[in-house]
Design a protein around this motif. Structure first.
Motif, PDB file in Angstrom:
ATOM      1  N   TYR A 240      -3.584   7.632   6.023  1.00  0.00           N
ATOM      2  CA  TYR A 240      -2.559   8.196   5.132  1.00  0.00           C
ATOM      3  C   TYR A 240      -2.401   7.407   3.843  1.00  0.00           C
ATOM      4  O   TYR A 240      -1.595   7.740   2.994  1.00  0.00           O
ATOM      5  CB  TYR A 240      -1.215   8.299   5.880  1.00  0.00           C
ATOM      6  CG  TYR A 240      -1.377   9.131   7.129  1.00  0.00           C
ATOM      7  CD1 TYR A 240      -1.456  10.517   7.039  1.00  0.00           C
ATOM      8  CD2 TYR A 240      -1.522   8.531   8.377  1.00  0.00           C
ATOM      9  CE1 TYR A 240      -1.663  11.295   8.164  1.00  0.00           C
ATOM     10  CE2 TYR A 240      -1.724   9.303   9.517  1.00  0.00           C
ATOM     11  CZ  TYR A 240      -1.793  10.687   9.404  1.00  0.00           C
ATOM     12  OH  TYR A 240      -2.006  11.462  10.513  1.00  0.00           O
ATOM     13  N   LYS A 241      -3.190   6.358   3.704  1.00  0.00           N
ATOM     14  CA  LYS A 241      -3.099   5.532   2.502  1.00  0.00           C
ATOM     15  C   LYS A 241      -3.651   6.299   1.300  1.00  0.00           C
ATOM     16  O   LYS A 241      -4.741   6.853   1.373  1.00  0.00           O
ATOM     17  CB  LYS A 241      -3.875   4.230   2.718  1.00  0.00           C
ATOM     18  CG  LYS A 241      -3.790   3.294   1.543  1.00  0.00           C
ATOM     19  CD  LYS A 241      -4.337   1.920   1.881  1.00  0.00           C
ATOM     20  CE  LYS A 241      -4.495   1.106   0.600  1.00  0.00           C
ATOM     21  NZ  LYS A 241      -4.885  -0.274   0.837  1.00  0.00           N
ATOM     22  N   VAL A 242      -2.864   6.337   0.218  1.00  0.00           N
ATOM     23  CA  VAL A 242      -3.357   7.031  -0.984  1.00  0.00           C
ATOM     24  C   VAL A 242      -3.612   6.069  -2.138  1.00  0.00           C
ATOM     25  O   VAL A 242      -4.221   6.433  -3.135  1.00  0.00           O
ATOM     26  CB  VAL A 242      -2.381   8.158  -1.440  1.00  0.00           C
ATOM     27  CG1 VAL A 242      -2.431   9.318  -0.460  1.00  0.00           C
ATOM     28  CG2 VAL A 242      -0.958   7.650  -1.609  1.00  0.00           C
ATOM     29  N   GLY A 243      -3.137   4.830  -2.000  1.00  0.00           N
ATOM     30  CA  GLY A 243      -3.372   3.867  -3.070  1.00  0.00           C
ATOM     31  C   GLY A 243      -2.556   2.612  -2.866  1.00  0.00           C
ATOM     32  O   GLY A 243      -2.091   2.343  -1.751  1.00  0.00           O
ATOM     33  N   GLU A 244      -2.389   1.873  -3.950  1.00  0.00           N
ATOM     34  CA  GLU A 244      -1.637   0.620  -3.870  1.00  0.00           C
ATOM     35  C   GLU A 244      -0.599   0.548  -4.974  1.00  0.00           C
ATOM     36  O   GLU A 244      -0.689   1.276  -5.963  1.00  0.00           O
ATOM     37  CB  GLU A 244      -2.601  -0.559  -3.970  1.00  0.00           C
ATOM     38  CG  GLU A 244      -3.281  -0.810  -2.643  1.00  0.00           C
ATOM     39  CD  GLU A 244      -4.365  -1.872  -2.701  1.00  0.00           C
ATOM     40  OE1 GLU A 244      -4.461  -2.567  -3.719  1.00  0.00           O
ATOM     41  OE2 GLU A 244      -5.089  -1.985  -1.712  1.00  0.00           O
ATOM     42  N   LEU A 245       0.364  -0.347  -4.789  1.00  0.00           N
ATOM     43  CA  LEU A 245       1.355  -0.552  -5.841  1.00  0.00           C
ATOM     44  C   LEU A 245       0.696  -1.250  -7.023  1.00  0.00           C
ATOM     45  O   LEU A 245      -0.219  -2.043  -6.831  1.00  0.00           O
ATOM     46  CB  LEU A 245       2.486  -1.445  -5.334  1.00  0.00           C
ATOM     47  CG  LEU A 245       3.721  -0.817  -4.707  1.00  0.00           C
ATOM     48  CD1 LEU A 245       4.776  -1.880  -4.501  1.00  0.00           C
ATOM     49  CD2 LEU A 245       4.272   0.318  -5.551  1.00  0.00           C
ATOM     50  N   VAL A 246       1.191  -0.968  -8.219  1.00  0.00           N
ATOM     51  CA  VAL A 246       0.663  -1.692  -9.382  1.00  0.00           C
ATOM     52  C   VAL A 246       0.953  -3.180  -9.195  1.00  0.00           C
ATOM     53  O   VAL A 246       1.955  -3.550  -8.585  1.00  0.00           O
ATOM     54  CB  VAL A 246       1.301  -1.194 -10.711  1.00  0.00           C
ATOM     55  CG1 VAL A 246       0.792   0.182 -11.066  1.00  0.00           C
ATOM     56  CG2 VAL A 246       2.799  -1.237 -10.657  1.00  0.00           C
ATOM     57  N   GLU A 247       0.094  -3.993  -9.700  1.00  0.00           N
ATOM     58  CA  GLU A 247       0.157  -5.446  -9.490  1.00  0.00           C
ATOM     59  C   GLU A 247       1.546  -6.032  -9.768  1.00  0.00           C
ATOM     60  O   GLU A 247       2.062  -6.832  -9.007  1.00  0.00           O
ATOM     61  CB  GLU A 247      -0.889  -6.125 -10.370  1.00  0.00           C
ATOM     62  CG  GLU A 247      -1.034  -7.598 -10.072  1.00  0.00           C
ATOM     63  CD  GLU A 247      -2.470  -7.985  -9.785  1.00  0.00           C
ATOM     64  OE1 GLU A 247      -3.378  -7.207 -10.161  1.00  0.00           O
ATOM     65  OE2 GLU A 247      -2.678  -9.043  -9.187  1.00  0.00           O
TER      66      GLU A 247
ATOM     67  N   SER B 206       0.844  -1.185   0.000  1.00  0.00           N
ATOM     68  CA  SER B 206       0.000   0.000   0.000  1.00  0.00           C
ATOM     69  C   SER B 206       0.885   1.242   0.000  1.00  0.00           C
ATOM     70  O   SER B 206       1.946   1.241   0.628  1.00  0.00           O
ATOM     71  CB  SER B 206      -0.891   0.030   1.239  1.00  0.00           C
ATOM     72  OG  SER B 206      -1.828  -1.015   1.173  1.00  0.00           O
ATOM     73  N   VAL B 207       0.435   2.274  -0.689  1.00  0.00           N
ATOM     74  CA  VAL B 207       1.205   3.515  -0.785  1.00  0.00           C
ATOM     75  C   VAL B 207       0.654   4.519   0.230  1.00  0.00           C
ATOM     76  O   VAL B 207      -0.563   4.732   0.300  1.00  0.00           O
ATOM     77  CB  VAL B 207       1.115   4.098  -2.219  1.00  0.00           C
ATOM     78  CG1 VAL B 207       1.903   5.400  -2.320  1.00  0.00           C
ATOM     79  CG2 VAL B 207       1.619   3.079  -3.241  1.00  0.00           C
ATOM     80  N   TYR B 208       1.546   5.098   1.040  1.00  0.00           N
ATOM     81  CA  TYR B 208       1.143   6.057   2.062  1.00  0.00           C
ATOM     82  C   TYR B 208       1.769   7.418   1.805  1.00  0.00           C
ATOM     83  O   TYR B 208       2.959   7.497   1.489  1.00  0.00           O
ATOM     84  CB  TYR B 208       1.558   5.564   3.459  1.00  0.00           C
ATOM     85  CG  TYR B 208       0.865   4.281   3.845  1.00  0.00           C
ATOM     86  CD1 TYR B 208      -0.368   4.308   4.484  1.00  0.00           C
ATOM     87  CD2 TYR B 208       1.439   3.046   3.536  1.00  0.00           C
ATOM     88  CE1 TYR B 208      -1.021   3.128   4.814  1.00  0.00           C
ATOM     89  CE2 TYR B 208       0.792   1.857   3.862  1.00  0.00           C
ATOM     90  CZ  TYR B 208      -0.434   1.902   4.502  1.00  0.00           C
ATOM     91  OH  TYR B 208      -1.083   0.747   4.822  1.00  0.00           O
ATOM     92  N   ASP B 209       0.964   8.470   1.957  1.00  0.00           N
ATOM     93  CA  ASP B 209       1.464   9.842   1.906  1.00  0.00           C
ATOM     94  C   ASP B 209       1.493  10.334   3.349  1.00  0.00           C
ATOM     95  O   ASP B 209       0.449  10.649   3.931  1.00  0.00           O
ATOM     96  CB  ASP B 209       0.522  10.710   1.059  1.00  0.00           C
ATOM     97  CG  ASP B 209       0.929  12.178   1.075  1.00  0.00           C
ATOM     98  OD1 ASP B 209       1.863  12.542   1.823  1.00  0.00           O
ATOM     99  OD2 ASP B 209       0.301  12.958   0.343  1.00  0.00           O
TER     100      ASP B 209
END
Ligand code: HEM
Length: 136
Positions: A73-80, A27-30
């Protein structure tokens, strides 16, 4: 709303206090707004900015409160294609502990084998000695 997907290259563009992102368990966090609030200090977060911080995060043994806080703070996820297997500790660690207990069980049988072999060797030796005496 569909989850946004990012590549590691995109995450790597956010590596300072003006904008700092990192990846934990795919998961991508800002965490830009969190830098000043992090109980562990902003330096450690900046050190991980632009990287996969999963191991550093788990090494600290963050509480379940911390894990809940992350969601904000999660902004999205890593590409598969860039995701990695998750090796999560923490709230689920009890399942690892039970695996450890199983290991304990197998170590009990692992000393049983040498002891049995030792007994067998003693019996064979005695048999050998007594048959050697009998032949005299
Ligand atoms: C969004 C991600 C993160 C959140 C929400 C977060 C939150 C927290 C919280 C709430 C604490 C207080 C102790 C606890 O409740 O576990 C803490 C402590 C700490 N965190 Fe984080 N953290 C994050 C990421 C990181 C990362 C990537 C590192 C990298 C090394 C880190 C290093 C530390 C350290 C060193 C402490 C201090 C531990 C201590 O004083 O014993 N944290 N964090």
């Amino acid at each position: 709303m569909a989850t946004k997907e990012y590549t590691m290259a995109e995450v790597k563009q956010h590596i300072d206090s003006k904008s700092s992102w990192f990846v934990i368990h795919n998961s991508v966090y800002d965490v830009t707004a969190f830098l000043n609030e992090h109980p562990g200090g902003e330096e450690v977060l900046l050190e991980q900015a632009g990287r996969n911080a999963s191991e550093a995060f788990e090494d600290v043994g963050h509480s379940s409160d911390a894990r809940e806080m992350m969601l904000k703070y999660k902004v999205g996820e890593l590409v598969e294609s860039e995701r990695q297997p998750v090796n999560e500790k923490g709230p689920h660690s009890w399942s690892n502990e039970s695996a450890d207990q199983n290991n304990g069980g197998s170590s009990w049988t692992s000393w049983l084998i040498p002891v049995t072999l030792g007994l067998l060797a003693t019996i064979l030796y005695r048999f050998y000695v007594s048959s050697a005496q009998a032949s005299h």
